[in-house]
Design a protein around this motif. Sequence first.
Motif, short mmCIF file in Angstrom:
data_model
loop_
_atom_site.label_atom_id
_atom_site.label_comp_id
_atom_site.label_asym_id
_atom_site.label_seq_id
_atom_site.Cartn_x
_atom_site.Cartn_y
_atom_site.Cartn_z
N SER A 246 2.23 -7.63 1.58
CA SER A 246 2.47 -7.25 0.20
C SER A 246 2.14 -8.39 -0.74
O SER A 246 2.07 -9.55 -0.35
CB SER A 246 3.94 -6.88 -0.01
N PHE A 247 1.95 -8.04 -2.00
CA PHE A 247 1.88 -9.02 -3.07
C PHE A 247 3.28 -9.13 -3.62
O PHE A 247 3.88 -8.13 -4.04
CB PHE A 247 0.89 -8.58 -4.15
N ILE A 248 3.85 -10.35 -3.63
CA ILE A 248 5.23 -10.55 -4.05
C ILE A 248 5.25 -11.49 -5.24
O ILE A 248 4.60 -12.54 -5.23
CB ILE A 248 6.06 -11.16 -2.90
N SER B 157 0.82 -1.22 0.00
CA SER B 157 0.00 0.00 0.00
C SER B 157 0.85 1.27 0.00
O SER B 157 0.38 2.33 -0.41
CB SER B 157 -0.95 0.01 1.20
N THR B 158 2.11 1.16 0.43
CA THR B 158 3.00 2.32 0.44
C THR B 158 3.73 2.52 -0.87
O THR B 158 4.42 3.52 -1.04
CB THR B 158 4.04 2.20 1.57
N GLY B 159 3.62 1.57 -1.80
CA GLY B 159 4.27 1.72 -3.10
C GLY B 159 4.71 0.39 -3.69
O GLY B 159 4.46 -0.67 -3.13
#
Length: 75
Positions: free
Chosen positions: A62-64, A11-13
Amino acid sequence: MNKKIVSIIHSTGKYTLDIKDGQLKEIQEQLDRCLNNEQAAIVVKGENGEQFIYPSELLKNSFIAILNKAEEQTF
């Protein structure tokens, strides 16, 4: 051998880690350790000597994806 990257979308980038030849397995293991609370962060040294720290809490939320370098733009 195709050049690989790790794409991290949070969400932060969006963050991108370049994987040097022969280090794919090591990066995968570090990601697994971070996601399993066995390692606090992944630390990557940049070409100019700077350090980038990716905390496990950021990685867990996160999506990784591990992609070929050419696929980065379409992802």
